[in-house]
Each structure stands twice: as C-alpha cells, then as structure tokens.
Scaffold this motif. Structure first.
Motif, PDB file in Angstrom:
ATOM      1  N   LEU A   1      12.968  78.064  12.075  1.00  0.00           N
ATOM      2  CA  LEU A   1      12.013  78.852  12.863  1.00  0.00           C
ATOM      3  C   LEU A   1      10.582  78.655  12.372  1.00  0.00           C
ATOM      4  N   LEU A   2      10.354  77.579  11.642  1.00  0.00           N
ATOM      5  CA  LEU A   2       8.990  77.303  11.190  1.00  0.00           C
ATOM      6  C   LEU A   2       8.075  77.107  12.402  1.00  0.00           C
ATOM      7  N   PRO A   3       6.955  77.819  12.451  1.00  0.00           N
ATOM      8  CA  PRO A   3       6.058  77.706  13.612  1.00  0.00           C
ATOM      9  C   PRO A   3       5.634  76.263  13.911  1.00  0.00           C
ATOM     10  N   THR A   4       5.385  75.484  12.862  1.00  0.00           N
ATOM     11  CA  THR A   4       4.959  74.099  13.103  1.00  0.00           C
ATOM     12  C   THR A   4       6.064  73.285  13.765  1.00  0.00           C
ATOM     13  N   THR A   5       7.310  73.527  13.362  1.00  0.00           N
ATOM     14  CA  THR A   5       8.439  72.820  13.974  1.00  0.00           C
ATOM     15  C   THR A   5       8.631  73.261  15.413  1.00  0.00           C
ATOM     16  N   LEU A   6       8.542  74.565  15.652  1.00  0.00           N
ATOM     17  CA  LEU A   6       8.704  75.080  17.014  1.00  0.00           C
ATOM     18  C   LEU A   6       7.600  74.561  17.935  1.00  0.00           C
ATOM     19  N   GLN A   7       6.386  74.508  17.411  1.00  0.00           N
ATOM     20  CA  GLN A   7       5.287  74.001  18.230  1.00  0.00           C
ATOM     21  C   GLN A   7       5.483  72.535  18.577  1.00  0.00           C
ATOM     22  N   ASN A   8       5.925  71.754  17.609  1.00  0.00           N
ATOM     23  CA  ASN A   8       6.173  70.339  17.855  1.00  0.00           C
ATOM     24  C   ASN A   8       7.238  70.152  18.934  1.00  0.00           C
ATOM     25  N   CYS A   9       8.287  70.963  18.873  1.00  0.00           N
ATOM     26  CA  CYS A   9       9.348  70.875  19.880  1.00  0.00           C
ATOM     27  C   CYS A   9       8.816  71.193  21.276  1.00  0.00           C
ATOM     28  N   GLU A  10       7.969  72.204  21.372  1.00  0.00           N
ATOM     29  CA  GLU A  10       7.415  72.569  22.679  1.00  0.00           C
ATOM     30  C   GLU A  10       6.453  71.497  23.201  1.00  0.00           C
ATOM     31  N   GLU A  11       5.720  70.861  22.309  1.00  0.00           N
ATOM     32  CA  GLU A  11       4.826  69.772  22.726  1.00  0.00           C
ATOM     33  C   GLU A  11       5.634  68.592  23.259  1.00  0.00           C
ATOM     34  N   ILE A  12       6.747  68.278  22.580  1.00  0.00           N
ATOM     35  CA  ILE A  12       7.615  67.197  23.067  1.00  0.00           C
ATOM     36  C   ILE A  12       8.222  67.581  24.414  1.00  0.00           C
ATOM     37  N   HIS A  13       8.617  68.840  24.529  1.00  0.00           N
ATOM     38  CA  HIS A  13       9.151  69.370  25.791  1.00  0.00           C
ATOM     39  C   HIS A  13       8.172  69.096  26.941  1.00  0.00           C
ATOM     40  N   ASN A  14       6.902  69.441  26.733  1.00  0.00           N
ATOM     41  CA  ASN A  14       5.893  69.211  27.765  1.00  0.00           C
ATOM     42  C   ASN A  14       5.664  67.724  28.022  1.00  0.00           C
ATOM     43  N   GLU A  15       5.683  66.931  26.957  1.00  0.00           N
ATOM     44  CA  GLU A  15       5.464  65.499  27.123  1.00  0.00           C
ATOM     45  C   GLU A  15       6.572  64.869  27.962  1.00  0.00           C
ATOM     46  N   VAL A  16       7.814  65.231  27.696  1.00  0.00           N
ATOM     47  CA  VAL A  16       8.936  64.691  28.464  1.00  0.00           C
ATOM     48  C   VAL A  16       8.812  65.074  29.939  1.00  0.00           C
ATOM     49  N   GLU A  17       8.464  66.324  30.174  1.00  0.00           N
ATOM     50  CA  GLU A  17       8.400  66.782  31.562  1.00  0.00           C
ATOM     51  C   GLU A  17       7.236  66.172  32.333  1.00  0.00           C
ATOM     52  N   PHE A  18       6.038  66.184  31.739  1.00  0.00           N
ATOM     53  CA  PHE A  18       4.855  65.836  32.530  1.00  0.00           C
ATOM     54  C   PHE A  18       4.421  64.378  32.401  1.00  0.00           C
ATOM     55  N   GLU A  19       4.732  63.757  31.272  1.00  0.00           N
ATOM     56  CA  GLU A  19       4.350  62.354  31.124  1.00  0.00           C
ATOM     57  C   GLU A  19       5.444  61.398  31.581  1.00  0.00           C
ATOM     58  N   TRP A  20       6.654  61.932  31.756  1.00  0.00           N
ATOM     59  CA  TRP A  20       7.760  61.037  32.107  1.00  0.00           C
ATOM     60  C   TRP A  20       8.508  61.513  33.353  1.00  0.00           C
ATOM     61  N   LEU A  21       9.155  62.668  33.299  1.00  0.00           N
ATOM     62  CA  LEU A  21       9.958  63.075  34.450  1.00  0.00           C
ATOM     63  C   LEU A  21       9.107  63.309  35.692  1.00  0.00           C
ATOM     64  N   ARG A  22       8.067  64.091  35.552  1.00  0.00           N
ATOM     65  CA  ARG A  22       7.209  64.354  36.715  1.00  0.00           C
ATOM     66  C   ARG A  22       6.578  63.062  37.234  1.00  0.00           C
ATOM     67  N   GLN A  23       6.112  62.228  36.325  1.00  0.00           N
ATOM     68  CA  GLN A  23       5.502  60.963  36.742  1.00  0.00           C
ATOM     69  C   GLN A  23       6.515  60.095  37.492  1.00  0.00           C
ATOM     70  N   TYR A  24       7.731  60.057  36.977  1.00  0.00           N
ATOM     71  CA  TYR A  24       8.755  59.217  37.600  1.00  0.00           C
ATOM     72  C   TYR A  24       9.115  59.715  38.994  1.00  0.00           C
ATOM     73  N   TRP A  25       9.327  61.021  39.107  1.00  0.00           N
ATOM     74  CA  TRP A  25       9.718  61.534  40.409  1.00  0.00           C
ATOM     75  C   TRP A  25       8.553  61.577  41.387  1.00  0.00           C
ATOM     76  N   PHE A  26       7.343  61.537  40.885  1.00  0.00           N
ATOM     77  CA  PHE A  26       6.186  61.532  41.787  1.00  0.00           C
ATOM     78  C   PHE A  26       6.064  60.199  42.512  1.00  0.00           C
ATOM     79  N   GLN A  27       6.225  59.076  41.781  1.00  0.00           N
ATOM     80  CA  GLN A  27       6.172  57.797  42.478  1.00  0.00           C
ATOM     81  C   GLN A  27       6.977  56.688  41.816  1.00  0.00           C
TER      82      GLN A  27
END
Length: 644
Positions: free
Chosen positions: A500-526
């Motif tokens: 539950l280290l805040p730095t670890t949790l923050q890193n996980c959430e940043e990766i979460h956003n990166e996967v969604e918006f830099e990859w999945l959303r981009q892929y399904w958009f075009q």
C-alpha cells in the motif's frame, strides 16, 4: 517523487501553451512586417543553386530514379498500388489544438512488428513488414498479396539503411551515369526578371495560408491548414474538405499565423521554370556558377534581412522546448542516432490533387500549391536521417506520369532554414522514382514542405522512430509492472494488493491510465480499422484489455483501502490524494475520448473506419465485473478528504 513530477509536467504544459500563444502573435506580426514581399528561393536552373545547396542545405541528398535497381522500383510501385486497391491507405483523424481534423493525405504505417508511431496525439499501429530476417508471429495475419507488398517495402527499407550508411560527407546528388547531362548554362540567364513574372503566376488570389485563425475570423477546422512546426507531421495542410469548414479567406499558415496581407503582384519570389512545377528533366549533375550572390534578394534584401534579428529569439525558444521534452508522452532524455542506420517504420502517404477541392498556396516564397505544409518530422531519434521514395502515377491502373501526353507539373519538395527569412529557400523537383535523404541535423534545423504536381503521388517516408514508449513489448512490460502488485488467491480467486505504499499505488494508476489512453483508446479510435487487412494486433490488444480490467480491480481495492477507518490518518490522506489525482485525470480523458468518438466529424466516416467507443468503458455493461461511475467515486474521495 512521482507526484512532484506530475505537477512539474502540468506546469510545463501550461507554460508551453502560453508560449505557443505568444509565438503565434509574434509570427503574425512578422508576416505583417513582410507585407507584400516574398522570400527568394532557388531551383535547379537558377544561378547559385549548387552554392546554396552546399552551404545551407548540405544535409539533403537526392538519389535519382535511374540509380536504383529497376526490379526494386517495380516491386515497390506494385506494393503501393496493392495497398491502395485493398483500401489500406486512409486519412487519419488527428488532434490539433483540441480539435479533430482529417489529414489531407491518406496513409498507413508499416514497420517492425509491434512498433507504433505517434504524431498529433494519434498513435498509428504498424502493419508488420514481412521480412526474411524477422520472424513475425502469426505469418497469416495478412493475405498473400498484402504480405508481398509489405515485404517489398521492407526491401526498400533495407536498401535505404545500407545506402544512407554509405554516404560520404559532401555527397549531395547521386547520378545515373557520370557526365550524362551537363548543366544548361543558357538557363541561368536573366533569372531575376523571370522570377518576378512567375511569382505573379504562382500566387493567384488571396493566399489562404496567411489568414487569421483567431476570433470571428477563424473558420471551422482551420487547423487543417495551421499545423505549427511543433506539430510536425505531414498531411494536415491540404485541401478544404467538403462540409468540414467554411470557405473564408482567413486561415493561418503553418508556421506564420494570421496575416491579412494580400499577395503582392510585384513580389520578387525567386524561382525558375521549376518554381511553376514543370518537369523538364533537370540536369543530373549541377555545376556551381562563379557567382555567390543569391538570386532574388536584390532590392528587397535590406527590407527582408532586417527581420532576421527578430527571429533569433524564436530559434532559442524552439531549441529549449525540444530539450525540455515538451509534447512527449513520456519525458526522457533524448536519444541520439549513432552507429549504422536502422529505419524501424515507414509512413506511407498518398494524395491525388485532382480529388482535392483546393490546396493552399505556399505563403513565404510563392513556391506554388502545397500538398503538405512546412514542418519538421517528429518523434524521431535525434539526428537520425529520413529517407523518402516518391512515385507518381496518373490513373487508377498506376501508370507512370512520365511519357504522358502534354507537359505535367511535377511534384517538388521545398526546404527552408527554420526561423530564418534571410537564407533563400531551396526547391527540388522530383521525378517518379526519385528518392531523397534528410540526414544529420537537417530535419531539426530546417523545415520542408511538399509541393503538389498534377498527378497522384505515393511516398514512403522511412524513419528511425523514437519508440522507447511506443512498442508492444514496452507496454506489456508496464502491465507486468503494475500487476505485480496484485495477488490472486489460487483457491478463492479473490484479489488483494501486495503493498500500500503511495508511490507504488500511484505508479500503478499511472500505468492504468497509460494502457487505457495511449493504447486501448488509440487503437479503438482508428487502429482497429486495420484489422480488416491485418490481424497482427488483434490478440495483443485483447490481452491489454484483460490487463486493463485487472487494473480496474486494483483501483477498486485501492478505494476500499482509502475508505477503511482503521488506516493511519496521514497515510490515508496521502493515498486519497494520489487516488483522486489519478481518477480525476482518467475521468477527464474518458470524456474527451467519448466526445471524439461521437463528434460530427467522426460520424462522417464509413462504419468500417469509424471510431469505436467500446461498451466496457461505460457503466451499463453487465458483463463488466466492476462497473462503477468515476464521477461518483471522485465525489466519495473528495468528501473523504474534506472530513480528514
């Protein structure tokens, strides 16, 4: 550290936006100062052309069509036609100044398996070239014809890698044969009077590239004409698309913003018969004249040159922005190209000027109609070369434009020194099959444009893309990094967070956003539209979706932990702030992508090309294990912080 970095990046983005606005105002002022004048430029038959090339554009190398193997020409040109006939060449819907616009050119990305190329907030997913050296997983991802086309472009890429590496310092022009043609000295006669007349002919009416972008004078989707040098990719400065924006005569140029200056009828824009774009077969060996004076400066030298000092500040700003990593999705030290050249992607482009309702005029030199406006190629390894193959054809069968009846205007490239109105521009005609290289720091210190001919044109632009955060291998490793903090009970299947280290949790959430918006959303958009032709990305993206769902589970576990009353107050507050920051960013980005998918512009695409707003992003998908409303969760976390 991560939180501080996030805030630092936000401040940088704000400063960048402020800086861009200031530069737009300054550019507008400079164009107004230029008034009716045009900056000189030289073509191959102009006196001093070679001198200018050697002194100011030495990073440009032209390889004549006849110096390439005939079999390579045949395979590459057949590949272009195959890709077009299969419908693989499509216009991109890119993001410019918070608006979606279509690129004027149709394109596709080919390259190393798992590579992507990002430009104008758009990620392109490469169709793998089926090389003999690379074992591509899923060899049957494309049909045989498409595989053969991809392999032909890989062969061209291999040729370019070898050829660029063998170039010596000072190489500028490869010839078909030594002494094949000598310079026509007679063409170097009275160029200045010729330039003045041709300037009149080439300018036509109100130059659309120097018209206002702000306030009531801004036309709908004018960004298609207004890509600044920081938005450095080809193809967004083409024609007005029917119904996309009003036909006002007030649009801004690529680098210079608004200026409602009328084109001069007496400007001295320099150029020869080539400035009109006529392919008359320019000499394969250019011999420098004895004169070192730049043609066309003449009487306007004083009035133009005094502006150079004003531009020096922009050049400094431009360099500082590049060094600070502005605009990069992942701030990191710039990589510098060393060792043998290895192009990892090629961006294919296609445009038929006859199908375009209107092309804008080149605004600074009077070079003619532009298919692609002034730009630097972006997202490349520093000082890496760019190699371009150009092929023109005039009908659906792909017959060459050479040898046709009547004289055709040929395609040309224009080059200029960035932020410099003192050095004359360079204009280089391209015959079908010609190639050119931009090497050393030419792409970063200069800008180039593509000037339209009368016939359709394909180009294959080979690049050393900066892929540190743009490969499938990279994003898969990021997923593993985040999911390493998730424990799954083998008996019950229940999940828990390992730390539950805040730095670890923050890193996980940043990766979460990166996967969604830099990859999945981009892929399904075009990116998904290419699944019709090539299934290579289908399974990897399905796996990324599964990983994303597990990260959604981790977010809910994170929320549960934050809401537990027995947690230490100080630790809870830090975790709550970390969660709130990540969720707020996610909520805003999801709304932006929803709006993009359902915009009027996106809805004009045929169903097979239209952006997809995947149902699992919403709260109404019963198959989703944890359908939750982000807005509601954000309110819960904010309320919790308020009570602390």
């Amino acid at each position: 550290m991560k939180a501080r970095q996030c805030k630092h990046n936000s401040r940088n983005m704000k400063r960048s936006a402020d800086s861009e606005g200031e530069k737009r105002r300054k550019r507008r002022k400079l164009l107004q100062e230029l008034g009716d004048q045009k900056i000189p430029f030289l073509g191959p038959s102009d006196r001093g052309f070679q001198q200018l090339w050697d002194s100011s554009y030495s990073g440009l190398v032209l390889r004549r069509s006849c110096s390439l193997p005939a079999e390579l020409h045949s395979r590459v040109q057949a590949a272009f036609l195959t890709l077009r006939s299969k419908g693989c060449l499509l216009r991109d819907l890119v993001r410019v100044r918070d608006r979606d616009v279509f690129t004027a050119v149709s394109r596709a990305l080919l390259g190393e398996p798992g590579h992507t190329y990002r430009y104008l907030d758009t990620r392109l997913f490469a169709i793998p070239w089926h090389s003999e050296e690379t074992e591509v997983k899923g060899q049957n991802c494309c049909d045989p014809d498409l595989r053969a086309a991809c392999k032909a472009l890989w062969e061209l890429n291999t040729f370019f890698c070898s050829d660029v590496s063998q170039l010596k310092e000072g190489d500028r022009l490869t010839q078909c044969a030594k002494g094949e043609v000598e310079v026509k000295q007679g063409e170097e006669g009275d160029t200045e009077s010729k330039h003045s007349e041709e300037s009149k002919n080439s300018e036509g009416g109100d130059s659309e590239s120097r018209q206002s972008e702000e306030g009531d004078t801004e036309s709908k989707h004018s960004e298609e004409w207004d890509i600044e040098s920081k938005h450095s990719e080809e193809g967004c400065s083409g024609s007005k698309q029917e119904g996309e924006w009003e036909t006002e005569s007030k649009h801004s140029g690529e680098e210079g913003e608004s200026s409602q200056v009328k084109p001069s009828e007496t400007s001295v824009a320099s150029g020869s018969e080539h400035s009109e774009g006529k392919c008359s077969g320019w000499p394969s060996k250019i011999i420098s004249g004895t004169e070192t004076e730049s043609v066309g400066l003449g009487a306007q030298e004083k009035s133009v040159v005094h502006l150079k000092h004003s531009l020096s500040g922009y050049e400094t700003e431009d360099k500082e922005e590049k060094e600070s990593g502005q605009g990069c999705s992942q701030p990191s030290p710039p990589q510098v190209c060393t060792g043998p050249v290895k192009f990892n992607v090629t961006l294919l482009n296609y445009m038929d000027p006859a199908a375009m309702s209107q092309l804008k005029e080149e605004p600074y030199f009077g070079m003619g109609k532009m298919a692609v406006g002034w730009h630097h190629d972006e997202n490349l390894i520093t000082h890496s070369p760019v190699a371009v193959y150009s092929y023109t054809c005039h009908d659906d069968k792909g017959e060459s434009s050479e040898g046709g009846s009547g004289e055709k205007a040929c395609w040309r490239i224009g080059l200029k020194v960035a932020w410099d109105i003192h050095t004359p521009g360079l204009m280089l005609p391209l015959e079908s099959g010609d190639c050119y290289y931009m090497r050393d720091d030419l792409n970063s210190t200069h800008q180039h444009c593509v000037l339209a001919g009368d016939t359709a044109r394909f180009s294959s632009t080979h690049r050393v893309a900066e892929c540190s955060s743009g490969t499938l291998t990279y994003i898969q490793s990021r997923c593993q990094e985040a999911l390493s903090n998730l424990h799954t009970d083998p008996e019950t299947g229940s999940h828990s967070l390992l730390t539950l280290l805040p730095t670890t949790l923050q890193n996980c959430e940043e990766i979460h956003n990166e996967v969604e918006f830099e990859w999945l959303r981009q892929y399904w958009f075009q990116g998904q539209r290419y699944a019709r032709f090539c299934s290579w990305w289908t399974r990897p993206m399905e796996q990324l979706e599964k990983d994303w769902r597990l990260m959604e589970t981790m977010t809910m576990l994170f929320l549960t932990t934050v809401e537990e009353e027995d947690q230490a107050a100080e630790g809870r507050r830090e975790m709550a702030e970390t969660l709130l920051s990540a969720l707020t960013d996610r909520h805003q980005q999801r709304q932006t992508w929803r709006d993009r998918c359902h915009s009027n512009l996106a809805q004009t695409l045929p169903p097979e090309e239209a952006p997809v707003d995947r149902p699992f992003w919403g709260v109404d998908d019963p198959s989703m294990p944890l359908p939750f409303d982000l807005a509601d969760i954000i309110n819960r976390v904010e309320s919790l912080l308020w009570r602390m």
